[in-house]
Design a protein around this motif. Sequence first.
Motif, PDB file in Angstrom:
ATOM      1  N   LEU A 174       0.811  -1.216   0.000  1.00  0.00           N
ATOM      2  CA  LEU A 174       0.000   0.000   0.000  1.00  0.00           C
ATOM      3  C   LEU A 174       0.848   1.271   0.000  1.00  0.00           C
ATOM      4  CD1 LEU A 174      -2.848  -0.963   2.517  1.00  0.00           C
ATOM      5  CD2 LEU A 174      -3.146  -0.383   0.098  1.00  0.00           C
ATOM      6  N   ALA A 175       2.141   1.139   0.174  1.00  0.00           N
ATOM      7  CA  ALA A 175       3.020   2.315   0.186  1.00  0.00           C
ATOM      8  C   ALA A 175       2.862   3.077  -1.130  1.00  0.00           C
ATOM      9  CB  ALA A 175       4.460   1.893   0.385  1.00  0.00           C
ATOM     10  N   GLY A 176       2.573   4.354  -1.030  1.00  0.00           N
ATOM     11  CA  GLY A 176       2.349   5.177  -2.216  1.00  0.00           C
ATOM     12  C   GLY A 176       0.942   5.056  -2.768  1.00  0.00           C
ATOM     13  N   LYS A 177       0.154   4.123  -2.225  1.00  0.00           N
ATOM     14  CA  LYS A 177      -1.214   3.920  -2.705  1.00  0.00           C
ATOM     15  C   LYS A 177      -2.239   4.179  -1.604  1.00  0.00           C
ATOM     16  CE  LYS A 177       0.422   0.546  -6.054  1.00  0.00           C
ATOM     17  NZ  LYS A 177       0.377  -0.872  -6.511  1.00  0.00           N
ATOM     18  N   ALA A 178      -1.761   4.715  -0.497  1.00  0.00           N
ATOM     19  CA  ALA A 178      -2.643   5.078   0.622  1.00  0.00           C
ATOM     20  C   ALA A 178      -1.956   6.163   1.441  1.00  0.00           C
ATOM     21  CB  ALA A 178      -2.956   3.865   1.488  1.00  0.00           C
ATOM     22  N   ASP A 179      -2.736   7.091   1.958  1.00  0.00           N
ATOM     23  CA  ASP A 179      -2.210   8.182   2.785  1.00  0.00           C
ATOM     24  C   ASP A 179      -2.586   7.938   4.238  1.00  0.00           C
ATOM     25  OD1 ASP A 179      -1.315   9.522   0.483  1.00  0.00           O
ATOM     26  OD2 ASP A 179      -3.288  10.452   0.201  1.00  0.00           O
ATOM     27  N   ILE A 180      -1.591   8.064   5.113  1.00  0.00           N
ATOM     28  CA  ILE A 180      -1.820   7.949   6.554  1.00  0.00           C
ATOM     29  C   ILE A 180      -2.046   9.356   7.100  1.00  0.00           C
ATOM     30  CG2 ILE A 180      -0.837   7.268   8.771  1.00  0.00           C
ATOM     31  CD1 ILE A 180       0.869   5.212   7.186  1.00  0.00           C
ATOM     32  N   ILE A 181      -3.188   9.573   7.713  1.00  0.00           N
ATOM     33  CA  ILE A 181      -3.539  10.895   8.247  1.00  0.00           C
ATOM     34  C   ILE A 181      -3.661  10.759   9.757  1.00  0.00           C
ATOM     35  CG2 ILE A 181      -5.204  12.801   8.153  1.00  0.00           C
ATOM     36  CD1 ILE A 181      -6.186  11.562   5.482  1.00  0.00           C
ATOM     37  N   GLU A 182      -2.673  11.291  10.474  1.00  0.00           N
ATOM     38  CA  GLU A 182      -2.693  11.147  11.929  1.00  0.00           C
ATOM     39  C   GLU A 182      -1.964  12.303  12.593  1.00  0.00           C
ATOM     40  OE1 GLU A 182      -0.174   9.398  14.254  1.00  0.00           O
ATOM     41  OE2 GLU A 182       1.488   9.829  12.930  1.00  0.00           O
ATOM     42  N   GLN A 183      -2.238  12.467  13.897  1.00  0.00           N
ATOM     43  CA  GLN A 183      -1.729  13.611  14.645  1.00  0.00           C
ATOM     44  C   GLN A 183      -0.866  13.184  15.835  1.00  0.00           C
ATOM     45  OE1 GLN A 183      -2.216  16.813  13.868  1.00  0.00           O
ATOM     46  NE2 GLN A 183      -3.611  16.509  12.151  1.00  0.00           N
ATOM     47  N   CYS A 184      -0.352  11.963  15.807  1.00  0.00           N
ATOM     48  CA  CYS A 184       0.467  11.449  16.915  1.00  0.00           C
ATOM     49  C   CYS A 184      -0.302  11.492  18.237  1.00  0.00           C
ATOM     50  CB  CYS A 184       1.778  12.230  17.047  1.00  0.00           C
ATOM     51  SG  CYS A 184       2.845  12.083  15.601  1.00  0.00           S
ATOM     52  N   ALA A 185      -1.586  11.257  18.164  1.00  0.00           N
ATOM     53  CA  ALA A 185      -2.412  11.307  19.369  1.00  0.00           C
ATOM     54  C   ALA A 185      -3.611  10.394  19.197  1.00  0.00           C
ATOM     55  CB  ALA A 185      -2.885  12.731  19.635  1.00  0.00           C
ATOM     56  N   GLY A 186      -4.190  10.025  20.329  1.00  0.00           N
ATOM     57  CA  GLY A 186      -5.385   9.189  20.282  1.00  0.00           C
ATOM     58  C   GLY A 186      -5.079   7.769  19.874  1.00  0.00           C
TER      59      GLY A 186
ATOM     60  N   HIS B 110      -6.613   6.158  17.237  1.00  0.00           N
ATOM     61  CA  HIS B 110      -6.984   5.860  15.857  1.00  0.00           C
ATOM     62  C   HIS B 110      -6.361   6.894  14.926  1.00  0.00           C
ATOM     63  CE1 HIS B 110      -9.934   9.152  16.275  1.00  0.00           C
ATOM     64  NE2 HIS B 110      -9.946   9.170  14.951  1.00  0.00           N
ATOM     65  N   PHE B 111      -6.263   6.533  13.671  1.00  0.00           N
ATOM     66  CA  PHE B 111      -5.872   7.479  12.631  1.00  0.00           C
ATOM     67  C   PHE B 111      -6.660   7.143  11.377  1.00  0.00           C
ATOM     68  CE2 PHE B 111      -2.667   4.060  12.605  1.00  0.00           C
ATOM     69  CZ  PHE B 111      -2.715   3.642  11.284  1.00  0.00           C
ATOM     70  N   LEU B 112      -6.523   7.965  10.363  1.00  0.00           N
ATOM     71  CA  LEU B 112      -7.251   7.759   9.113  1.00  0.00           C
ATOM     72  C   LEU B 112      -6.327   7.198   8.049  1.00  0.00           C
ATOM     73  CD1 LEU B 112      -9.372  11.056   8.909  1.00  0.00           C
ATOM     74  CD2 LEU B 112     -10.062   8.832   9.830  1.00  0.00           C
ATOM     75  N   LEU B 113      -6.907   6.373   7.187  1.00  0.00           N
ATOM     76  CA  LEU B 113      -6.167   5.797   6.073  1.00  0.00           C
ATOM     77  C   LEU B 113      -6.990   6.029   4.804  1.00  0.00           C
ATOM     78  CD1 LEU B 113      -3.556   4.210   5.492  1.00  0.00           C
ATOM     79  CD2 LEU B 113      -4.878   2.100   5.721  1.00  0.00           C
ATOM     80  N   ARG B 114      -6.419   6.829   3.883  1.00  0.00           N
ATOM     81  CA  ARG B 114      -7.125   7.150   2.639  1.00  0.00           C
ATOM     82  C   ARG B 114      -6.480   6.355   1.499  1.00  0.00           C
ATOM     83  NH1 ARG B 114      -6.671  12.708   2.188  1.00  0.00           N
ATOM     84  NH2 ARG B 114      -8.666  12.975   3.278  1.00  0.00           N
ATOM     85  N   PHE B 115      -7.296   5.530   0.834  1.00  0.00           N
ATOM     86  CA  PHE B 115      -6.801   4.670  -0.240  1.00  0.00           C
ATOM     87  C   PHE B 115      -6.901   5.387  -1.586  1.00  0.00           C
ATOM     88  CE2 PHE B 115      -8.599   1.755   2.984  1.00  0.00           C
ATOM     89  CZ  PHE B 115      -7.431   1.095   3.338  1.00  0.00           C
ATOM     90  N   HIS B 116      -5.880   5.191  -2.428  1.00  0.00           N
ATOM     91  CA  HIS B 116      -5.921   5.692  -3.802  1.00  0.00           C
ATOM     92  C   HIS B 116      -6.554   4.594  -4.652  1.00  0.00           C
ATOM     93  CE1 HIS B 116      -2.046   8.160  -2.739  1.00  0.00           C
ATOM     94  NE2 HIS B 116      -3.094   8.471  -1.984  1.00  0.00           N
TER      95      HIS B 116
ATOM     96  N   HIS C 154     -13.287   6.674   0.287  1.00  0.00           N
ATOM     97  CA  HIS C 154     -12.037   5.906   0.279  1.00  0.00           C
ATOM     98  C   HIS C 154     -11.209   6.123   1.542  1.00  0.00           C
ATOM     99  CE1 HIS C 154     -12.406   6.872  -4.279  1.00  0.00           C
ATOM    100  NE2 HIS C 154     -13.236   5.891  -3.933  1.00  0.00           N
ATOM    101  N   THR C 155     -11.794   6.735   2.571  1.00  0.00           N
ATOM    102  CA  THR C 155     -11.052   7.020   3.795  1.00  0.00           C
ATOM    103  C   THR C 155     -11.670   6.232   4.950  1.00  0.00           C
ATOM    104  OG1 THR C 155     -10.611   9.250   2.990  1.00  0.00           O
ATOM    105  CG2 THR C 155     -10.221   8.843   5.324  1.00  0.00           C
ATOM    106  N   TYR C 156     -10.803   5.568   5.737  1.00  0.00           N
ATOM    107  CA  TYR C 156     -11.279   4.671   6.796  1.00  0.00           C
ATOM    108  C   TYR C 156     -10.560   4.939   8.109  1.00  0.00           C
ATOM    109  CZ  TYR C 156     -13.914   2.057   3.372  1.00  0.00           C
ATOM    110  OH  TYR C 156     -14.826   1.708   2.416  1.00  0.00           O
ATOM    111  N   LEU C 157     -11.293   4.684   9.199  1.00  0.00           N
ATOM    112  CA  LEU C 157     -10.712   4.818  10.529  1.00  0.00           C
ATOM    113  C   LEU C 157      -9.934   3.552  10.865  1.00  0.00           C
ATOM    114  CD1 LEU C 157     -13.161   6.891  10.586  1.00  0.00           C
ATOM    115  CD2 LEU C 157     -13.144   6.539  13.066  1.00  0.00           C
TER     116      LEU C 157
END
Length: 468
Positions: free
Chosen positions: A384-396, A398-404, A439-442
């Motif tokens: 998935l490297a380069g085919k998904a974006d990790i969206i996170e704030q170094c907290a909590g 959970h984070f978000l994962l957006r798939f291309h 395309h974005t998941y928790l």
Amino acid sequence: MITYSFENIRSEFLYEHLYRCLREDIQCGKLRPGERLPSKRTFATHLGISTITVENAYSQLLTEGYIYSRPKRGYYVADITSCIFPRPRSVPKPVQGEESPPVWFADFTSNQIQTDMFPFATWTRVLRETLADEQSRLMKPVPARGCLTLRQAVSGHLQRFRGMYASPSQIVIGAGTEYLYSLIVRLLGTRHIICLEDPGYAKVRRIYESNGMTCRYAPLDDGGISMDALRQLHASIAHISPSHHFPTGRVMPIARRYELLGWANETEGRYIIEDDYDSEFRFTGKPVPTLFSIDAGGKVIYMNTFSKTLTPTIRISYMVLPPELVQPFQESLGFLSCTVSNFEQYTLARFINDGYFEKHLNRMRTYYRKKRDLLIHTLKKSALAGKADIIEQCAGLHFLLRFHTSLDDICLKERFQKQGLHLAALSGYYHEPHPDASHTYLINYSSLESKKIPEAIERLCQAVLSES
């Protein structure tokens, strides 16, 4: 003379069996009104049972009004002919048990903690000490706000770890934040319009609406809740999670925080409900200061829970009222009983005061940080490297994962399920459809076993990248 069989009555007491037999004969008319029943001694001899058995059966029938007694003359059948007895119902079909939840290889929606991470040995020891030392206080009723000992412990914890100065009188203990939300509605009244963040946790809306509150929604921008939308909605209460927004994970910058406090102070009767549900889990730098700690106008009601730090099943949460609401709360809701048992309150207070809670938090932060780092590292090294974006704030947790991908969320959900994965789409948390949410998941990793991470990510790759 009346005769009944006492064979094969299983575990039923003899007097209960005799009572039921006599009652049925009275109800069906076999024993008629005014008919004299045998004396206790004669009846006992005839049936081959003890006199006390007959006496207990007669006593129960007398209490329920099926028979009456005449001094020195005995017992007689009461007239119940005017009573209507329901016809026996047909045997109902067995009720189906609740459906067992599906078993997932990896559940990225669960917020449960793993069993081995709860400090059972320490908690058990503290509970025993509490039972030994606090016996007199454990048996006394506590105020609606909760026992003073726990409120003092929470006050000290907030001062040490969140920079909040709140007296124990401002703190209210309750069985879960859902209950505390309902208390806020009862305290402030249903005349208010409450503004919720969009996206947000749908259950919060349902709780407020079920308590008669009008809910409206404001979208988020880069700074958090949109101030323009908040003003246009004519809301008087804003419910927000500024330190780690759910589900986007955004952190509200200080400029927006002061702007929000300014809005609250513009008009009398405006309040901000600050949901700080997982602020303890910030993995870089210091925790973000709470709105409550910078509020000079007494407009912020602070909410937090021990569900994230200990376990959701402990069901102990708390809120901190601004000083101006303490007396109104006591006057309007002080008659209520606290919904958390004394045993749990005093145990948790000792757990905090003796330093065990701080040690547990440090252990959990280290554990979750390592798990998060392993999960993100595995994602970055996967297909998935380069085919998904990790969206996170170094907290909590959970984070978000957006798939291309060109696949829609329905198709992705089906593919995840085939791989034994359970994921929640970000689009499901919006009140109004949002095109950027697809395309974005928790990715909630609190209950995910570390040893399963490599295979879970491999299954995720198969679900997203496979051609069929």
